[in-house]
Write a protein that holds these residues in place. Structure first.
Motif, PDB file in Angstrom:
ATOM      1  N   CYS A  42       0.815  -1.210   0.000  1.00  0.00           N
ATOM      2  CA  CYS A  42       0.000   0.000   0.000  1.00  0.00           C
ATOM      3  C   CYS A  42       0.850   1.262   0.000  1.00  0.00           C
ATOM      4  CB  CYS A  42      -0.924   0.024   1.221  1.00  0.00           C
ATOM      5  SG  CYS A  42      -0.056   0.074   2.795  1.00  0.00           S
TER       6      CYS A  42
ATOM      7  N   PRO B  76      -3.620  13.045   2.656  1.00  0.00           N
ATOM      8  CA  PRO B  76      -3.869  13.749   1.390  1.00  0.00           C
ATOM      9  C   PRO B  76      -3.491  15.234   1.468  1.00  0.00           C
ATOM     10  CG  PRO B  76      -5.919  12.910   2.343  1.00  0.00           C
ATOM     11  CD  PRO B  76      -4.817  12.349   3.154  1.00  0.00           C
TER      12      PRO B  76
ATOM     13  N   ARG C 286      -3.123   7.673  -7.309  1.00  0.00           N
ATOM     14  CA  ARG C 286      -4.236   6.758  -7.621  1.00  0.00           C
ATOM     15  C   ARG C 286      -3.892   5.907  -8.856  1.00  0.00           C
ATOM     16  NH1 ARG C 286      -7.821   4.106  -5.093  1.00  0.00           N
ATOM     17  NH2 ARG C 286      -6.611   2.592  -6.220  1.00  0.00           N
TER      18      ARG C 286
ATOM     19  N   CYS D 252      -1.195   3.292  -8.181  1.00  0.00           N
ATOM     20  CA  CYS D 252      -1.776   2.201  -7.395  1.00  0.00           C
ATOM     21  C   CYS D 252      -2.612   1.270  -8.273  1.00  0.00           C
ATOM     22  CB  CYS D 252      -2.619   2.755  -6.246  1.00  0.00           C
ATOM     23  SG  CYS D 252      -1.597   3.421  -4.925  1.00  0.00           S
TER      24      CYS D 252
ATOM     25  N   LEU E  27      -4.338   2.112  -2.187  1.00  0.00           N
ATOM     26  CA  LEU E  27      -4.119   3.509  -1.787  1.00  0.00           C
ATOM     27  C   LEU E  27      -4.885   3.759  -0.485  1.00  0.00           C
ATOM     28  CD1 LEU E  27      -2.948   6.312  -2.404  1.00  0.00           C
ATOM     29  CD2 LEU E  27      -5.008   6.800  -3.745  1.00  0.00           C
TER      30      LEU E  27
ATOM     31  N   PHE F 139      -5.800   6.588   2.199  1.00  0.00           N
ATOM     32  CA  PHE F 139      -5.805   7.990   2.605  1.00  0.00           C
ATOM     33  C   PHE F 139      -5.943   8.027   4.131  1.00  0.00           C
ATOM     34  CE2 PHE F 139      -7.360  10.698  -1.269  1.00  0.00           C
ATOM     35  CZ  PHE F 139      -6.172  10.394  -1.923  1.00  0.00           C
TER      36      PHE F 139
ATOM     37  N   GLN G 198     -11.135  13.277  -0.079  1.00  0.00           N
ATOM     38  CA  GLN G 198     -11.574  12.532  -1.270  1.00  0.00           C
ATOM     39  C   GLN G 198     -12.611  13.304  -2.064  1.00  0.00           C
ATOM     40  OE1 GLN G 198     -11.946   8.255  -0.462  1.00  0.00           O
ATOM     41  NE2 GLN G 198     -11.274   8.719   1.602  1.00  0.00           N
TER      42      GLN G 198
ATOM     43  N   ALA H   2      -9.957   6.711  -2.329  1.00  0.00           N
ATOM     44  CA  ALA H   2      -8.980   5.788  -1.745  1.00  0.00           C
ATOM     45  C   ALA H   2      -9.599   4.392  -1.670  1.00  0.00           C
ATOM     46  CB  ALA H   2      -8.606   6.262  -0.348  1.00  0.00           C
TER      47      ALA H   2
ATOM     48  N   THR I 180      -9.561   4.033   3.939  1.00  0.00           N
ATOM     49  CA  THR I 180      -9.465   5.354   4.563  1.00  0.00           C
ATOM     50  C   THR I 180      -9.353   5.175   6.065  1.00  0.00           C
ATOM     51  OG1 THR I 180     -10.849   6.304   2.832  1.00  0.00           O
ATOM     52  CG2 THR I 180     -10.660   7.578   4.855  1.00  0.00           C
TER      53      THR I 180
END
Ligand SMILES: *Cc1c(COP(=O)(O)O)cnc(C)c1O
Length: 431
Positions: free
Chosen positions: A202, A207, A226, A229, A236, A238, A253, A260, A263
Motif C-alpha cells: 500500500c 492527502p 491513484r 496504485c 491507496l 488515505f 476525497q 482511496a 481510509t
C-alpha cells in the motif's frame, strides 16, 4: 502573564509522567517554554489553571470542529451516560454513525471502529498486507500516521518537532519494510515502486499533510498516486484522521475528487472522545474478523459515549454542510490574508499554507511544499512568535510543524482579536 499554578502542576507531573505530559508536543519543549495546565474550555476559548483565557487554535489537535463543549454534543453525551458507558456488545448508535460516515464518504463501504487514529492506520496496513500478500509499504517523509512501529520512520508531528523522526525501539526488520517517498514528488514514488516491483502492499498518505505543518498537494499529485496504485495493484490508503469531515463533508476525497481504497479516520468522528476508524471497499474490508481472517479487536471499540459524540458532530456537519464549510474557509482566509499583509509590512518572511479550516504559518524564506522545505523553517523565530501570541491571548499549536484549526465557534470578534495579536507579536519579533 501569571503561570505559577501551571508551573507547580508541571513540576509535580515531571516526577510522575514521562516529560510531565501524556503526548510529547504538549510539553512546549519546542517553544522553549512550559506547558499550561487547562482547567476548562467553551466554544473557541480555553482557560488555564491560573485563570488566563485564550482563543484556542489547537482545538484538541483537530477533533473539535464545532468548538469546545458544543451544547448539542454535551447534551447528547449526558443523556447516553445515564444508560452506562460501555457494554462490549453492539448498539444502534454505532450503526447510525457507520451509516452516516458511508453517506458522507461513499468510498467507505464498510467501516470498523477503533479507539485511536494509531489503531486505525496500524489495522489498515495489516489489512492491506493481507489483501495483497505483500509486505512493504510506502509512506511520505514528514507524514504522521500515529505511533505504530511501521510509521516511526521519518515521521512527522511530535517526532519531527523533537528531532526523533525515526524512533529507537523500532526493529530494523520492521523499519526496513517502510519506504519513504517525498510528498509532491511523483518521481520519488515511481522509483520506489519500480525498485520494489510486486512487493508494495500500500501507499499511505495524508492527502493534505498536517503533521509537518500544513502542506498542500500540488496539481494532480493525489490523482497520480491513484493511477500508480491502479497500475501496480497497490492499495491507496488515505489517512484522513485530520482531513476527514474537515476539508469537506466527504473529506479530502471529495475535495480533490480522488477515491482511496482504504481510509483511516479519527479526531472529528469522536467529537472529542477517543476514537478511530478504518474503512473502504467492501471486498477488502470483508477480510476483517469475524467476516474474514485478519484479526483486529477492541474492548471499548464503538462504545456508546464516543459514538454518540461523533454521531452528533457529524450530523451537525452534514445538516449544515452548505453553510459550515464555506464559513470556516472564509475565516481561515481572512486570517491568512491579514497575516500575510502584516508580515510583509514588517519585513518578516513567512509562508502561509492554508486550506479549508487548517493552516500553518511557517517562518521560512521560500515556499513549503514537502518535508525538506518545512525543515528549513526558523524554529527559534517560531518559538518566540508562539510565546508572544500566547501573551496576547492566542493559543497556537506549540510547534512549527503542526496545523492551526478553526472551528464553527470562532467568531468574527475572535478573528479580529487574533489579527491584532498577530500584529503585536510580529512587531515585537522584529525588535
Ligand atoms: C492524529 C493523527 C493520527 C493518530 O491519531 P491518534 O488518535 O493520535 O492515535 C494518525 N494520522 C494522522 C494524519 C493524524 O493527524
Amino acid at each position: 502573564m501569571k503561570t505559577t499554578k501551571s508551573e507547580k502542576l508541571f513540576k509535580k507531573a515531571l516526577n510522575l509522567i514521562p516529560g510531565g505530559v501524556n503526548s510529547p508536543v504538549r510539553a512546549f519543549k519546542a517553544v522553549n517554554s512550559k506547558p499550561l495546565f487547562i482547567t476548562k474550555a467553551s466554544g473557541s476559548k480555553i482557560w488555564d489553571a491560573d485563570g488566563n483565557k485564550f482563543i484556542d487554535y489547537v482545538m484538541s489537535w483537530g477533533p473539535l470542529i464545532l468548538g469546545h463543549a458544543h451544547p448539542e454534543v454535551i447534551s447528547a453525551v449526558k443523556n447516553v451516560l445515564k444508560n452506562g458507558t460501555s457494554y462490549g456488545a453492539p448498539t444502534e448508535i454505532e450503526v447510525k454513525l457507520a451509516e452516516l460516515i458511508k453517506k458522507m464518504m461513499p468510498s467507505v463501504e464498510l467501516v470498523r471502529m477503533v479507539n485511536s487514529g494509531t489503531e486505525a492506520t496500524m489495522s489498515a496496513i495489516r489489512l492491506a498486507r493481507a489483501y495483497t500478500g505483500r509486505k512493504k509499504i510506502i509512506k511520505f517523509e514528514g507524514c504522521y500516521h500515529g505511533h505504530a512501529d511501521s510509521f516511526l520512520v521519518k515521521a512527522g508531528s511530535g517526532a519531527t518537532t523533537l528531532g526523533i523522526p525515526s524512533s529507537p525501539g523500532v526493529p530494523d526488520e520492521m523499519a526496513g519494510l517502510t519506504l519513504n517517498a517525498k510528498f509532491n514528488d511523483i518521481n520519488s514514488v515511481e522509483k520506489l515502486v519500480k525498485e520494489n516491483k510486486n512487493e508494495i502492499a500500500c501507499i499511505i498518505v495524508e492527502p493534505v499533510p498536517g503533521n509537518m505543518g500544513v502542506v498542500l498537494p500540488e496539481d494532480n499529485f493525489l490523482l497520480k498516486l491513484r493511477q500508480i496504485c491502479d497500475e501496480e495493484k497497490i492499495l491507496l490508503i488515505f489517512d484522513e484522521v485530520i482531513t476527514g469531515f474537515r476539508l469537506a463533508p466527504g473529506g479530502a476525497q471529495e475535495f480533490f475528487g480522488v477515491k482511496a481504497d482504504l481510509t483511516t479516520l479519527g479526531k472529528i468522528i469522536g467529537g472529542g472522545f477517543p476514537v478511530g476508524a478504518y474503512g473502504g471497499k467492501k471486498e477488502i474490508m470483508e477480510l476483517v474478523a469475524p467476516s474474514g481472517p485478519v484479526y483486529q479487536a477492541g474492548t471499548l471499540s464503538g462504545n456508546p459515549v464516543a459514538m454518540t459524540a461523533g454521531y452528533t458532530t457529524l450530523k451537525i456537519l452534514y445538516e449544515n454542510r452548505k453553510r459550515i464549510y464555506k464559513q470556516l474557509e472564509e475565516k481561515a482566509k481572512t486570517l491568512a490574508e491579514n497575516f500575510k499583509a502584516i508580515s510583509k509590512k514588517n519585513n518578516v518572511k513567512i509562508q502561509i499554507n492554508q486550506i479549508a479550516s487548517m493552516m500553518t504559518v511557517f517562518f521560512a524564506e521560500s515556499e513549503v511544499k514537502d518535508y525538506g522545505t518545512a525543515l528549513k523553517s526558523d524554529t527559534n523565530k517560531f518559538a518566540r512568535f508562539f510565546n508572544l501570541m500566547l501573551e496576547n491571548g492566542v493559543y497556537l499549536p506549540p510547534s512549527q510543524f503542526e496545523a492551526m484549526f478553526l472551528s464553527t465557534a470562532h467568531s468574527d470578534d475572535d478573528i479580529e482579536k487574533t489579527i491584532i495579536a498577530f500584529e503585536n507579536s510580529i512587531k515585537k519579533l522584529t525588535l
